[in-house]
Design a protein around this motif. Structure first.
Motif, PDB file in Angstrom:
ATOM      1  N   GLN A   1      47.512  19.909  19.756  1.00 49.53           N
ATOM      2  CA  GLN A   1      48.257  20.931  19.015  1.00 49.53           C
ATOM      3  C   GLN A   1      49.528  20.351  18.396  1.00 49.53           C
ATOM      4  OE1 GLN A   1      49.287  24.283  21.400  1.00 49.53           O
ATOM      5  NE2 GLN A   1      50.313  25.379  19.745  1.00 49.53           N
ATOM      6  N   ILE A   2      50.240  19.528  19.163  1.00 50.29           N
ATOM      7  CA  ILE A   2      51.495  18.950  18.668  1.00 50.29           C
ATOM      8  C   ILE A   2      51.236  17.984  17.519  1.00 50.29           C
ATOM      9  CG2 ILE A   2      53.402  17.409  19.271  1.00 50.29           C
ATOM     10  CD1 ILE A   2      53.769  20.200  20.349  1.00 50.29           C
ATOM     11  N   ILE A   3      50.301  17.065  17.731  1.00 54.07           N
ATOM     12  CA  ILE A   3      50.115  15.976  16.767  1.00 54.07           C
ATOM     13  C   ILE A   3      49.379  16.431  15.517  1.00 54.07           C
ATOM     14  CG2 ILE A   3      49.012  13.729  16.435  1.00 54.07           C
ATOM     15  CD1 ILE A   3      49.519  13.157  19.372  1.00 54.07           C
ATOM     16  N   LEU A   4      48.317  17.247  15.688  1.00 49.87           N
ATOM     17  CA  LEU A   4      47.463  17.556  14.543  1.00 49.87           C
ATOM     18  C   LEU A   4      47.798  18.873  13.856  1.00 49.87           C
ATOM     19  CD1 LEU A   4      43.984  16.414  15.886  1.00 49.87           C
ATOM     20  CD2 LEU A   4      45.636  15.131  14.544  1.00 49.87           C
TER      21      LEU A   4
ATOM     22  N   LYS B   1      39.219  13.482   8.887  1.00 47.58           N
ATOM     23  CA  LYS B   1      39.411  12.386   7.945  1.00 47.58           C
ATOM     24  C   LYS B   1      40.776  12.441   7.267  1.00 47.58           C
ATOM     25  CE  LYS B   1      36.932  10.111   4.144  1.00 47.58           C
ATOM     26  NZ  LYS B   1      35.754  10.206   3.238  1.00 47.58           N
ATOM     27  N   ASP B   2      41.265  13.646   6.979  1.00 47.72           N
ATOM     28  CA  ASP B   2      42.551  13.794   6.277  1.00 47.72           C
ATOM     29  C   ASP B   2      43.738  13.465   7.172  1.00 47.72           C
ATOM     30  OD1 ASP B   2      41.125  14.582   4.075  1.00 47.72           O
ATOM     31  OD2 ASP B   2      41.322  16.727   4.505  1.00 47.72           O
ATOM     32  N   ARG B   3      43.534  13.364   8.460  1.00 49.73           N
ATOM     33  CA  ARG B   3      44.634  13.086   9.385  1.00 49.73           C
ATOM     34  C   ARG B   3      44.405  11.770  10.126  1.00 49.73           C
ATOM     35  NH1 ARG B   3      44.861  19.134  12.052  1.00 49.73           N
ATOM     36  NH2 ARG B   3      45.370  20.259  10.143  1.00 49.73           N
ATOM     37  N   LEU B   4      43.853  10.844   9.409  1.00 48.78           N
ATOM     38  CA  LEU B   4      43.504   9.559  10.007  1.00 48.78           C
ATOM     39  C   LEU B   4      44.715   8.862  10.619  1.00 48.78           C
ATOM     40  CD1 LEU B   4      41.332   7.371  10.481  1.00 48.78           C
ATOM     41  CD2 LEU B   4      41.886   6.468   8.206  1.00 48.78           C
ATOM     42  N   GLU B   5      45.903   9.056   9.986  1.00 50.02           N
ATOM     43  CA  GLU B   5      47.085   8.337  10.457  1.00 50.02           C
ATOM     44  C   GLU B   5      47.519   8.768  11.860  1.00 50.02           C
ATOM     45  OE1 GLU B   5      48.514  11.859   7.959  1.00 50.02           O
ATOM     46  OE2 GLU B   5      46.929  10.334   7.914  1.00 50.02           O
ATOM     47  N   TYR B   6      47.027   9.920  12.333  1.00 46.64           N
ATOM     48  CA  TYR B   6      47.424  10.393  13.662  1.00 46.64           C
ATOM     49  C   TYR B   6      46.495   9.896  14.771  1.00 46.64           C
ATOM     50  CZ  TYR B   6      50.316  13.442  10.849  1.00 46.64           C
ATOM     51  OH  TYR B   6      51.209  13.916   9.942  1.00 46.64           O
ATOM     52  N   PHE B   7      45.416   9.210  14.405  1.00 45.62           N
ATOM     53  CA  PHE B   7      44.485   8.680  15.402  1.00 45.62           C
ATOM     54  C   PHE B   7      44.837   7.228  15.720  1.00 45.62           C
ATOM     55  CE2 PHE B   7      42.233  12.347  13.867  1.00 45.62           C
ATOM     56  CZ  PHE B   7      41.554  12.812  14.995  1.00 45.62           C
TER      57      PHE B   7
ATOM     58  N   GLU C   1      42.351   4.352  29.091  1.00 47.53           N
ATOM     59  CA  GLU C   1      42.038   5.771  28.933  1.00 47.53           C
ATOM     60  C   GLU C   1      42.919   6.382  27.847  1.00 47.53           C
ATOM     61  OE1 GLU C   1      42.239   7.876  32.571  1.00 47.53           O
ATOM     62  OE2 GLU C   1      40.791   6.594  33.611  1.00 47.53           O
ATOM     63  N   PHE C   2      42.306   7.235  27.016  1.00 47.36           N
ATOM     64  CA  PHE C   2      43.017   7.866  25.901  1.00 47.36           C
ATOM     65  C   PHE C   2      42.852   9.373  25.968  1.00 47.36           C
ATOM     66  CE2 PHE C   2      42.119   3.603  24.290  1.00 47.36           C
ATOM     67  CZ  PHE C   2      43.291   3.265  23.635  1.00 47.36           C
ATOM     68  N   PHE C   3      43.839  10.067  25.395  1.00 46.73           N
ATOM     69  CA  PHE C   3      43.644  11.460  25.027  1.00 46.73           C
ATOM     70  C   PHE C   3      42.922  11.471  23.693  1.00 46.73           C
ATOM     71  CE2 PHE C   3      47.542  12.000  27.704  1.00 46.73           C
ATOM     72  CZ  PHE C   3      46.926  12.746  28.701  1.00 46.73           C
ATOM     73  N   THR C   4      41.962  12.386  23.546  1.00 44.63           N
ATOM     74  CA  THR C   4      41.145  12.398  22.326  1.00 44.63           C
ATOM     75  C   THR C   4      41.175  13.757  21.657  1.00 44.63           C
ATOM     76  OG1 THR C   4      39.165  12.999  23.581  1.00 44.63           O
ATOM     77  CG2 THR C   4      39.592  10.643  23.274  1.00 44.63           C
ATOM     78  N   ALA C   5      40.738  13.779  20.390  1.00 46.80           N
ATOM     79  CA  ALA C   5      40.663  15.015  19.620  1.00 46.80           C
ATOM     80  C   ALA C   5      39.536  14.881  18.604  1.00 46.80           C
ATOM     81  CB  ALA C   5      41.986  15.286  18.902  1.00 46.80           C
ATOM     82  N   PRO C   6      38.934  15.987  18.164  1.00 54.53           N
ATOM     83  CA  PRO C   6      37.891  15.914  17.133  1.00 54.53           C
ATOM     84  C   PRO C   6      38.433  15.244  15.869  1.00 54.53           C
ATOM     85  CG  PRO C   6      37.925  18.088  18.147  1.00 54.53           C
ATOM     86  CD  PRO C   6      39.125  17.365  18.654  1.00 54.53           C
ATOM     87  N   PHE C   7      37.663  14.317  15.343  1.00 54.11           N
ATOM     88  CA  PHE C   7      38.124  13.505  14.218  1.00 54.11           C
ATOM     89  C   PHE C   7      38.242  14.337  12.946  1.00 54.11           C
ATOM     90  CE2 PHE C   7      37.459  10.578  10.659  1.00 54.11           C
ATOM     91  CZ  PHE C   7      38.455   9.649  10.930  1.00 54.11           C
TER      92      PHE C   7
ATOM     93  N   GLU D   1      33.490  13.456  11.258  1.00 50.90           N
ATOM     94  CA  GLU D   1      34.048  14.806  11.151  1.00 50.90           C
ATOM     95  C   GLU D   1      32.949  15.856  11.174  1.00 50.90           C
ATOM     96  OE1 GLU D   1      37.271  17.259   8.380  1.00 50.90           O
ATOM     97  OE2 GLU D   1      36.766  15.175   7.935  1.00 50.90           O
ATOM     98  N   VAL D   2      31.812  15.560  10.528  1.00 53.06           N
ATOM     99  CA  VAL D   2      30.690  16.500  10.517  1.00 53.06           C
ATOM    100  C   VAL D   2      30.142  16.725  11.927  1.00 53.06           C
ATOM    101  CG1 VAL D   2      28.302  16.821   9.762  1.00 53.06           C
ATOM    102  CG2 VAL D   2      30.022  16.000   8.139  1.00 53.06           C
ATOM    103  N   LEU D   3      30.047  15.670  12.710  1.00 55.55           N
ATOM    104  CA  LEU D   3      29.468  15.747  14.049  1.00 55.55           C
ATOM    105  C   LEU D   3      30.506  16.061  15.130  1.00 55.55           C
ATOM    106  CD1 LEU D   3      27.008  12.714  13.899  1.00 55.55           C
ATOM    107  CD2 LEU D   3      26.466  15.131  13.704  1.00 55.55           C
TER     108      LEU D   3
END
Length: 840
Positions: A801-804, A85-91, A77-83, A35-37
């Motif tokens: 936007q939808i998921i997170l 930690k509090d939303r781990l269940e959506y990754f 291939e995946f769609f990705t988003a900045p990690f 998350e920091v990086l």
């Protein structure tokens, strides 16, 4: 350990005094620093179907040129988003052990180690692994390879990625295969991946340029015997009867026919095919840069670096360690520590710029020294070679002319000087950049890149610019030559021009540089590792663990891929800036690059410790440098054709001076060009300093001519029996367009000279404008980002936007509803809901 990292100490198997400290990153620590990086991780499988390629039906032809799909399988291939930690269940966490790739884990571990404090004394705080390495507390710090490069690991769950990279990428047998870029990026990080992607793309594009250049060379070679002006040089009745004026104060007269072989070689490179090729290369370089931008955009999306911003890059530990002054951040308004004041930064930059200018002036001084060498040694070669029997060099005798001998020896000396200055300046450039103290590693590399390239540009290209645009341009005429430093007579070009000498210079520097760099890259690390293994051969019977095997490899350079980029960009300059004089430059570059890719791959896979993975969005400061070279290349090639080659004077003669009113031929022709392009000089007009002083002619040199030190008015030269040279002459010829002796304006420039110069300027202006306009149109028509990539980026942002983010809105709504039922009254609830509707 305070940051949550687990440490494990293990004694060395080979050296009892050595201890290895293994770093383990627990799951919570990985999540925190991901998350920091701002590391982007998968949230959903990519559901956008790729458009079918129009070449899909021919895929069976290209299959052998790709890595084996049985060994290196295509990843999902995946769609990705900045990690977060509090939303781990959506990754998309299928397996925690492989959710973070080894390169991500190594990058996070290095981030912690480079900032962990180890000593605090009052206000002085010491921190960072690099400081401990410089102090000798630790001998090395490196990520581990996952297995041996030539043997599969028997450990359960080992991906054997190093072995796969060696088999399908670094092994010489795979030289014809495409690179497994996704696996390279996964194993070494984006920065290494983007370098090999750029090098591979550049090499593929060179294939087209090399094919056209080779065709241009073949055309020149097959048509050299049909050149009218060259045949005139070799004709005993024309070139054999033209006596050329001495090219130095102690040189002899010489027959034009002695340059017959040189003129034939010149026809290979100085023809209309070269003009077409120069224009083609100007368009090629534009296509290369534009298509690279598109390909880079695809890689940015696939490798999750689209939104990699400079603000995300942390400061360098060396920068943070020297932050002692306070200032107000102009963006955030918060006070922050900086290592220098505004005045201090100005002083540092000024000292750096002054040092760079000093070294550039030093290079220019060396070029002047080599020029003086050319002038001095040309006199020696002219005297010795024309008066010496060259039986020992019988196969090469016809090529050993004073001009060629001077050019080759000067090119070799220039190459040696370039390499020596290169080694010295590297240390100076690094010291200057360290002194300037840039904030981030990207700033550091960009600053060093600019300094090194400015130096290397002058170092490598100055001799070529001298031959192309200075040599033979200010020589005066035989009766009134121009002297350098008042002592050395300026060099003259061969009657065919300086183009063949420029070709020789390029071939020697390009070839020598490629051979020297490859020897350094292959032999040095291999020999060092061989010596290290020999010194530790006593422990060869023991089972040496992975971390100890890696310790025996060579450490990676602190500057990473800087020198690899520099080598390729310098080569790119040779391929584009002077290609009008050497159409085979792309061919040499292609051959070198095919070897360079595999040598670099072999080197980092087998001979070096694993490199610390780094994030990179593009090739950095090298992109604008390449664009600058591409713009400059149009001007240099147009000027080479106009001023260095003899093409424009030949065209002016063909269209204007071979027919009425200047010529006697009924139709346009090249016949008589040699006689028209060589001016006449009366040898009785020689200045006393320019007299030829040789009074004897060796019998074994048939083409030497001589005059007495004092020339009477009824001059008649005595010659050795030689049917190719007239028995008596009172005039000699020289390369220029001047009025003959006896004319009211004798030895002044004639109308031919002004026609030629006007044609040269018109040619440069027209060609430059046409090519620049074409480049502009191509740049405008080719979008930097492919349409399909734009669609995928929009889709990814939408899913993020939808998921997170919309999940938070649902949570807020649910909590407000529960609060309304338990606490608020109906009236208050009604007001609150109205306010909520307004807020939303």
């Amino acid at each position: 350990m305070k940051m949550g990292v687990e440490l494990e100490a293990t004694p060395s198997v080979v050296d009892d005094k050595l201890t290895f400290l293994k770093i383990h990153m627990p799951w919570d620590v990985l999540c925190t620093y991901a998350e920091v990086l701002h590391i982007k991780l998968p949230i959903q499988v990519n559901d956008l179907s790729s458009r079918p390629s129009p070449w899909r039906y021919l895929s069976w032809i290209a299959k052998p040129f790709y890595p084996s799909e049985d060994l290196i399988r295509k990843e999902t291939e995946f769609f990705t988003a900045p990690f977060e930690k509090d939303r781990l269940e959506y990754f998309y966490v299928k397996d925690r052990d492989i959710f973070f790739t080894p390169s991500m884990r190594s990058r996070m571990a290095y981030y912690i180690l480079s900032r962990a404090p180890y000593e605090i004394r009052g206000s002085i705080k010491k921190f960072g692994m690099n400081k401990l390495l410089d102090g000798g507390v630790y001998k090395a710090a490196y990520p581990l390879h996952d297995c041996r490069f030539n043997v599969r690991s028997s450990e359960e769950g080992c991906p054997n990625e190093r072995y796969l990279l060696y088999e399908e990428w670094a092994h010489p047998k795979s030289f014809y295969k495409m690179q497994p870029l996704d696996l390279i990026r996964k194993y070494y990080g984006e920065k290494i991946g983007i370098y090999f992607a750029w090098l591979g793309f550049y090499t593929i594009m060179l294939t087209l340029a090399a094919a056209v250049g080779l065709g241009c060379f073949i055309y020149g070679y097959t048509t050299k015997d049909t050149s009218t002006w060259s045949n005139e040089v070799c004709d005993p009745n024309i070139g054999g009867k033209l006596v050329m004026c001495p090219q130095c104060d102690s040189c002899n007269y010489w027959p034009l026919i002695s340059t017959c072989d040189t003129s034939k070689k010149l026809c290979i490179f100085d023809n209309f095919g070269t003009l077409v090729f120069a224009v083609f290369m100007a368009v090629w370089v534009t296509l290369f840069l534009e298509f690279w931008k598109r390909y880079q955009a695809e890689l940015e999306y696939e490798w999750d670096t689209v939104e990699f911003l400079e603000q995300e890059e942390p400061p360098r530990p060396e920068y943070e360690a020297k932050c002692v002054y306070e200032r107000k951040n102009p963006v955030t308004g918060v006070k922050e520590k900086v290592p220098y004041t505004a005045w201090g930064r100005c002083v540092r930059v000024s000292i750096g710029m002054g040092t760079v200018l000093f070294w550039i002036m030093l290079i220019l001084a060396s070029i002047v020294a080599i020029t003086v060498y050319r002038l001095a040694v040309f006199i020696t070669f002219s005297t010795k070679l024309r008066n010496t029997d060259l039986k020992d060099l019988e196969p090469l005798k016809e090529y050993v002319t004073p001009q060629m001998a001077t050019s080759v020896t000067a090119s070799i000396i220039s190459f040696v000087v370039i390499m020596i200055l290169n080694v010295l300046y590297e240390r100076v450039a690094i010291w200057i950049t360290d002194f300037e103290l840039p904030r981030t590693k990207t700033d550091y590399e960009n600053s060093l890149t600019l300094k090194m390239f400015l130096f290397q540009f002058v170092n490598y290209y100055s001799s070529c610019f001298y031959i192309a645009f200075a040599k033979g341009k200010a020589v005066g005429y035989p009766g009134k030559p121009v002297y350098l430093l008042g002592e050395y007579r300026n060099e003259e070009c061969d009657p065919g021009g300086c183009l063949i000498e420029l070709t020789t210079q390029l071939a020697i520097i390009m070839g020598g540089k490629a051979i020297w760099n490859n020897i350094q890259e292959v032999l040095l690390p291999w020999v060092k590792n061989l010596i290290f293994r020999h010194c530790n051969s006593a422990a060869s019977e023991k089972v040496i663990p992975r971390w100890e095997q890696d310790y025996q490899l060579q450490p990676s350079s602190k500057l990473g891929l800087f020198y690899e980029y520099l080598e390729m960009v310098i080569q790119f300059g040779f391929v584009t800036l002077f290609v009008a004089s050497f159409p085979l430059a792309p061919v040499l570059a292609l051959i070198n690059n095919l070897a360079e890719i595999r040598i670099d791959a072999w080197k980092i896979t087998t001979q070096f410790r694993r490199i610390v993975p780094e994030k990179a969005q593009d090739i950095g400061a090298w992109q604008p440098i390449l664009q600058g070279i591409a713009i400059l290349a149009v001007a240099t090639n147009a000027m080479i054709i106009a001023f260095t080659s003899d093409m424009i004077p030949r065209l002016v003669y063909y269209w204007s001076f071979s027919v009425y009113p200047y010529g006697d031929h009924p139709d346009n022709t090249m016949e008589g060009y040699i006689n028209s392009s060589l001016s006449v000089f009366n040898i009785s007009d020689f200045h006393s300093r320019s007299l030829v002083t040789n009074t004897s002619i060796p019998s074994n040199f048939s083409s030497s001519l001589v005059t007495n030190t004092s020339i009477p008015s009824n001059f008649s030269s005595s010659l050795v029996n030689n049917t190719s040279i007239p028995s008596n002459f009172s005039t000699c010829r020289y390369r220029d367009f001047r009025f003959p002796p006896g004319h009211p304006r004798q030895y002044e420039h004639n109308v031919y000279y002004w026609h030629v110069n006007a044609a040269k300027m018109a040619f440069i202006i027209v060609v430059e404008h046409i090519v620049y306009f074409t480049k502009f149109i191509l740049s405008y028509m080719i979008p930097d980002v492919p349409y399909a990539v734009k669609e995928q980026i929009k889709r990814e942002k939408y899913l993020t936007q939808i998921i997170l983010h919309e999940t938070n809105l649902k949570l807020v709504t649910r909590r407000l509803k529960n609060g309304d039922d338990e606490i608020l009254s109906n009236e208050e609830a009604k007001v609150t809901k109205e306010e909520m509707e307004l807020d939303f």
